[in-house]
Motif scaffolding. Sequence first.
Motif, PDB file in Angstrom:
ATOM      1  N   TRP A  24       6.130  -6.287   1.510  1.00  0.00           N
ATOM      2  CA  TRP A  24       7.471  -6.193   0.936  1.00  0.00           C
ATOM      3  C   TRP A  24       8.108  -7.567   0.781  1.00  0.00           C
ATOM      4  O   TRP A  24       8.668  -7.883  -0.268  1.00  0.00           O
ATOM      5  CB  TRP A  24       8.362  -5.329   1.815  1.00  0.00           C
ATOM      6  N   LEU A  25       8.000  -8.366   1.826  1.00  0.00           N
ATOM      7  CA  LEU A  25       8.614  -9.690   1.780  1.00  0.00           C
ATOM      8  C   LEU A  25       7.938 -10.563   0.719  1.00  0.00           C
ATOM      9  O   LEU A  25       8.615 -11.291  -0.013  1.00  0.00           O
ATOM     10  CB  LEU A  25       8.536 -10.356   3.155  1.00  0.00           C
ATOM     11  N   GLU A  26       6.616 -10.466   0.639  1.00  0.00           N
ATOM     12  CA  GLU A  26       5.902 -11.268  -0.353  1.00  0.00           C
ATOM     13  C   GLU A  26       6.174 -10.793  -1.775  1.00  0.00           C
ATOM     14  O   GLU A  26       6.062 -11.577  -2.722  1.00  0.00           O
ATOM     15  CB  GLU A  26       4.400 -11.233  -0.065  1.00  0.00           C
ATOM     16  N   SER A  27       6.551  -9.518  -1.925  1.00  0.00           N
ATOM     17  CA  SER A  27       6.845  -8.991  -3.259  1.00  0.00           C
ATOM     18  C   SER A  27       8.259  -9.307  -3.709  1.00  0.00           C
ATOM     19  O   SER A  27       8.639  -9.006  -4.850  1.00  0.00           O
ATOM     20  CB  SER A  27       6.617  -7.477  -3.293  1.00  0.00           C
ATOM     21  N   LEU A  47       8.855 -13.679  15.644  1.00  0.00           N
ATOM     22  CA  LEU A  47       9.057 -14.959  14.966  1.00  0.00           C
ATOM     23  C   LEU A  47       9.038 -14.786  13.454  1.00  0.00           C
ATOM     24  O   LEU A  47       9.827 -15.420  12.731  1.00  0.00           O
ATOM     25  CB  LEU A  47       7.974 -15.957  15.393  1.00  0.00           C
ATOM     26  N   ARG A  48       8.141 -13.929  12.979  1.00  0.00           N
ATOM     27  CA  ARG A  48       8.059 -13.658  11.532  1.00  0.00           C
ATOM     28  C   ARG A  48       9.364 -13.066  11.021  1.00  0.00           C
ATOM     29  O   ARG A  48       9.880 -13.469   9.973  1.00  0.00           O
ATOM     30  CB  ARG A  48       6.905 -12.689  11.272  1.00  0.00           C
ATOM     31  N   LEU A  49       9.914 -12.123  11.749  1.00  0.00           N
ATOM     32  CA  LEU A  49      11.161 -11.487  11.342  1.00  0.00           C
ATOM     33  C   LEU A  49      12.321 -12.474  11.378  1.00  0.00           C
ATOM     34  O   LEU A  49      13.155 -12.507  10.472  1.00  0.00           O
ATOM     35  CB  LEU A  49      11.456 -10.286  12.241  1.00  0.00           C
ATOM     36  N   ALA A  50      12.368 -13.275  12.429  1.00  0.00           N
ATOM     37  CA  ALA A  50      13.440 -14.262  12.549  1.00  0.00           C
ATOM     38  C   ALA A  50      13.358 -15.282  11.419  1.00  0.00           C
ATOM     39  O   ALA A  50      14.384 -15.663  10.825  1.00  0.00           O
ATOM     40  CB  ALA A  50      13.360 -14.951  13.902  1.00  0.00           C
ATOM     41  N   SER A  51      12.139 -15.729  11.117  1.00  0.00           N
ATOM     42  CA  SER A  51      11.955 -16.708  10.054  1.00  0.00           C
ATOM     43  C   SER A  51      12.373 -16.151   8.696  1.00  0.00           C
ATOM     44  O   SER A  51      12.952 -16.864   7.867  1.00  0.00           O
ATOM     45  CB  SER A  51      10.485 -17.150  10.011  1.00  0.00           C
ATOM     46  N   ALA A  52      12.067 -14.866   8.479  1.00  0.00           N
ATOM     47  CA  ALA A  52      12.403 -14.230   7.199  1.00  0.00           C
ATOM     48  C   ALA A  52      13.843 -13.730   7.157  1.00  0.00           C
ATOM     49  O   ALA A  52      14.293 -13.233   6.126  1.00  0.00           O
ATOM     50  CB  ALA A  52      11.449 -13.071   6.933  1.00  0.00           C
ATOM     51  N   LYS A  53      14.537 -13.829   8.302  1.00  0.00           N
ATOM     52  CA  LYS A  53      15.922 -13.346   8.412  1.00  0.00           C
ATOM     53  C   LYS A  53      16.011 -11.830   8.198  1.00  0.00           C
ATOM     54  O   LYS A  53      16.916 -11.320   7.531  1.00  0.00           O
ATOM     55  CB  LYS A  53      16.851 -14.087   7.453  1.00  0.00           C
ATOM     56  N   VAL A  54      15.038 -11.119   8.782  1.00  0.00           N
ATOM     57  CA  VAL A  54      15.045  -9.662   8.785  1.00  0.00           C
ATOM     58  C   VAL A  54      15.657  -9.188  10.095  1.00  0.00           C
ATOM     59  O   VAL A  54      15.276  -9.651  11.172  1.00  0.00           O
ATOM     60  CB  VAL A  54      13.617  -9.092   8.636  1.00  0.00           C
TER      61      VAL A  54
END
Length: 270
Positions: A24-27, A47-54
């Motif tokens: 989803w994020l990549e799309s 960390l992935r969620l924090a980085s993506a601001k999810v």
Amino acid sequence: MISAANPLVLVGAGNMGGAMLTGWLESGIDPAAIVVIDPKTTDAMSLRLASAKVRLESAAPDGLVAGILMLAVKPQIMDQVVAGVGGLVGPQTVTLSVAAGKTISYFEERLGGAVVRTIPNTPAMIGRGITGAVANAAVSAEAKAEIDKLLSVCGPVEWVEDEALIDAITAVSGSGPAYVFYLVECMAEAGRKCGLPADLAMRLARATVTGAGELMHQSPDGAATLRQNVTSPNGTTAAALAVLMADDGIQPLFDAALKAAADRSRELAG
């Protein structure tokens, strides 16, 4: 349909949920339109969620109503999970399940409204999965198209009208990757018994299966044609296929194996 005010809520960010989220994020889906609920995310996922601001929550927050509520948890804990997310369901919410054996009626009775039941498979983690899906009558054409788009980030989606077909889809594609992995194990073991070092036999079997799969993925020809293309008359491949395609060969084994998987899917549904 999906927005910060009408979010996509993902419950469970494990292997399947995490694969979907990455897609989803990549799309290009707005991270502000996604909320993840998972009390036990890995450090890497956090960390992935924090980085993506999810937004990440350990439990369903008060006052949040989902546009799409995706339940990506194991069927063994679904009762517990569903009991804790009822407050996320509003009149327009579509519940989307990826849990084997949990029927549409299961979710209708507990959460009500629009429900989509799906069966993805583990190659979704690399964007090469396939998903079987069925929707109840409360799912609008617009919502179905939106969900098709969400699921498609991990591979093609096959919609069916009859929910009973989901058990067979589970047997073929949902459980299917395990059959292929076991095929590699069997080929490697047979190679070892023919005299190859075990590690070489495994490398040969693994590369052969992944290469053949990629060839089939890229070729417009059907599986039978590709098989015939490899098979010279009276050659080595023909000798092996005479065993595999005999009346007591691999087809009856697959018939029995997939029936067992489909039967078990129905048992899990109650």
